[in-house]
Write an enzyme that holds these catalytic residues in place. Structure first.
Site, PDB file in Angstrom:
ATOM      1  N   HIS A  20       0.857  -1.198   0.000  1.00 35.83           N
ATOM      2  CA  HIS A  20       0.000   0.000   0.000  1.00 35.83           C
ATOM      3  C   HIS A  20       0.884   1.236   0.000  1.00 35.83           C
ATOM      4  CE1 HIS A  20      -4.124   1.713   1.141  1.00 35.83           C
ATOM      5  NE2 HIS A  20      -3.319   2.764   1.032  1.00 35.83           N
ATOM      6  N   HIS A  22       1.181   4.954  -2.353  1.00 34.83           N
ATOM      7  CA  HIS A  22       0.635   5.788  -3.425  1.00 34.83           C
ATOM      8  C   HIS A  22       1.761   6.473  -4.187  1.00 34.83           C
ATOM      9  CE1 HIS A  22      -3.691   5.599  -2.348  1.00 34.83           C
ATOM     10  NE2 HIS A  22      -3.218   5.349  -1.144  1.00 34.83           N
ATOM     11  N   ASP A  24       1.664   9.075  -6.100  1.00 36.38           N
ATOM     12  CA  ASP A  24       1.641  10.538  -5.984  1.00 36.38           C
ATOM     13  C   ASP A  24       1.879  11.003  -4.552  1.00 36.38           C
ATOM     14  OD1 ASP A  24      -0.819   9.440  -5.230  1.00 36.38           O
ATOM     15  OD2 ASP A  24      -1.949  11.213  -5.777  1.00 36.38           O
ATOM     16  N   GLY A 182     -10.143   7.480  -2.097  1.00 34.49           N
ATOM     17  CA  GLY A 182     -10.885   8.721  -1.901  1.00 34.49           C
ATOM     18  C   GLY A 182     -11.756   8.621  -0.663  1.00 34.49           C
ATOM     19  N   HIS A 209      -9.900   0.514  -0.497  1.00 35.42           N
ATOM     20  CA  HIS A 209      -9.711   1.350   0.683  1.00 35.42           C
ATOM     21  C   HIS A 209     -10.980   1.240   1.536  1.00 35.42           C
ATOM     22  CE1 HIS A 209      -6.264   3.277  -1.262  1.00 35.42           C
ATOM     23  NE2 HIS A 209      -6.037   3.948  -0.146  1.00 35.42           N
ATOM     24  N   GLU A 212     -10.835   2.943   7.103  1.00 33.27           N
ATOM     25  CA  GLU A 212      -9.854   3.936   7.554  1.00 33.27           C
ATOM     26  C   GLU A 212     -10.603   5.105   8.194  1.00 33.27           C
ATOM     27  OE1 GLU A 212      -6.251   6.768   5.842  1.00 33.27           O
ATOM     28  OE2 GLU A 212      -7.797   6.050   4.477  1.00 33.27           O
ATOM     29  N   ASP A 322       1.785   3.983   2.859  1.00 30.68           N
ATOM     30  CA  ASP A 322       0.721   4.856   2.364  1.00 30.68           C
ATOM     31  C   ASP A 322       1.294   5.988   1.519  1.00 30.68           C
ATOM     32  OD1 ASP A 322      -1.897   5.506   1.891  1.00 30.68           O
ATOM     33  OD2 ASP A 322      -2.269   6.385   3.858  1.00 30.68           O
TER      34      ASP A 322
END
Length: 390
Positions: A20, A22, A24, A182, A209, A212, A322
């Site tokens: 996991h 990202h 970006d 998102g 996701h 969370e 993350d």
């Protein structure tokens, strides 16, 4: 099993697996500055790399959701060209490899990289090429790594089926899975059932996701309605766990001053609800990200982060980063935090690493080859003694 604390050298050198992360959320600050100059983006809050790194971390730590989300505006702004995506992806693979990661899955949303004329296909091909370049450079530097991509659809948008079809189109070219990301609240995974049903028909892997920012209903829908292979974060599964009859959150509130509360807890006092028991029984992997969860208030501290209890209860826990830039973290930093604040040992790190590799979205024989050929020998070289088979 090794119950001794991990040394810094063991933390750095231990083979790691990352599920996991990202794309970006992991850029080098200097790369952001360079790419901003290349594309004429003048919106950066800082133009010195170290000050920019600090700005990202402080913004993510601020407790302000608008300020946290602003950080991604800056990274996405410089990831809108083929050259920008290629460089970011290549550096991602190199940075992870230098940190001891031997297998990683890097996720990104192709729909967020179209503002300068790239097509969805162009985005995927640029990232794939960059990852292959990074793998080659990492291997040349003596740190071999394999990195696959997860294509992400945004929960609030309406492109999930299109992105799912894109993932299938590139499944044999470095794309290993699908994800939705998102805001959870107001955007349940069931809004994207068509995409998940299509992926299941195509025998393709996906994570969601869930659990969370939103609780048990998000986890239940991800598993029971959508059929997720893994849960992105999943930290709120502890809402279905009680200690001495009290909800986990209430127990944590009463033990905030005790850094050893979770490691010393008698597990006979713990009870699992139906959903938590199902997740554990089915060995559904939890992609847990401790530092990130502190920033989003999904956990109060590293010492009381649910990952330690869930590891002790033998859930299929995995350790992840993350967003490395926003959390100013790495896999080694996450492991060191758990060592220093939650008492984790080399055995714990080896265990979550094997869990993660078992849960990766590549074929079984390839997973087994990495476990038996890289991970287990790597930990044996660091002094880990494997448990005897009864």
């Amino acid at each position: 099993m090794s119950a001794e604390p991990m040394s810094d050298q063991q933390v750095r050198q231990g083979p790691k697996v990352l599920l996991h992360d990202h794309l970006d959320g992991g850029l080098r600050p200097q790369t952001i500055i360079d790419l901003a100059a290349d594309v004429g983006y003048d919106g950066l809050p800082e133009t010195d790399a170290e000050r920019l790194r600090t700005w990202f971390r402080d913004s993510a730590d601020s407790g302000s959701l608008p300020r946290y989300l602003e950080t991604f505006n800056h990274t996405l702004a410089v990831m809108q060209t083929r050259d920008g995506l290629f460089r970011v992806a290549s550096e991602c693979a190199q940075d992870l490899a230098a940190d001891g990661v031997v297998y990683a899955e890097s996720r990104y949303a192709p729909e967020q990289h179209l503002s300068r004329g790239l097509t969805l296909e162009g985005v995927v091909e640029a990232v794939n090429a960059g990852l292959r370049d990074g793998e080659a450079k990492a291997a040349a530097a003596g740190h071999p790594i394999r990195v696959t991509a997860l294509l992400t659809a945004m929960r609030h948008a309406a492109k999930s089926t299109e992105i799912a079809e894109l993932a299938i189109r590139y499944r044999d070219q470095g794309v290993s899975g699908f994800d939705i990301a998102g805001a959870e609240a107001g955007y349940p995974p069931t809004r994207h059932l068509d995409a998940f049903e299509y992926l299941r028909r195509e025998n393709f892997h996906f994570t969601i996701h869930a659990g969370e920012a939103f609780g048990l209903p998000s986890i239940w829908e991800a598993i029971q309605w959508c059929g997720a292979d893994r849960l992105g974060h999943g930290v709120r599964i502890v809402d279905d766990i009680t200690i001495d009859g009290s909800p986990f959150a209430d127990w944590v509130e009463g033990n905030k001053g005790d850094a050893d509360a979770l490691t010393a807890l008698d597990l006979d006092r713990v009870r699992l609800g139906r959903l938590a028991a199902y997740v554990r029984d089915k060995r559904i992997p939890l992609e847990m990200c401790p530092s990130s969860n502190l920033q989003t208030s999904a956990a109060p501290s590293i010492a009381l982060h649910p990952i330690t209890l869930l590891r002790r209860l033998r859930f299929r826990v995995t350790l992840n980063t993350d967003n490395r830039l926003m959390s100013d973290t790495s896999m080694s930093k996450e492991a060191a935090l758990l060592r220093d604040e939650a008492g984790w040992t080399l055995d714990d790190l080896r265990w979550v690493t094997i869990n993660a590799m078992k849960s990766a979205f590549i074929p079984f024989d390839e997973r087994l080859e990495i476990i038996d050929g890289i991970i287990k020998p790597g930990y044996a070289d660091l002094g880990h003694v494997a448990p005897a088979v009864p």
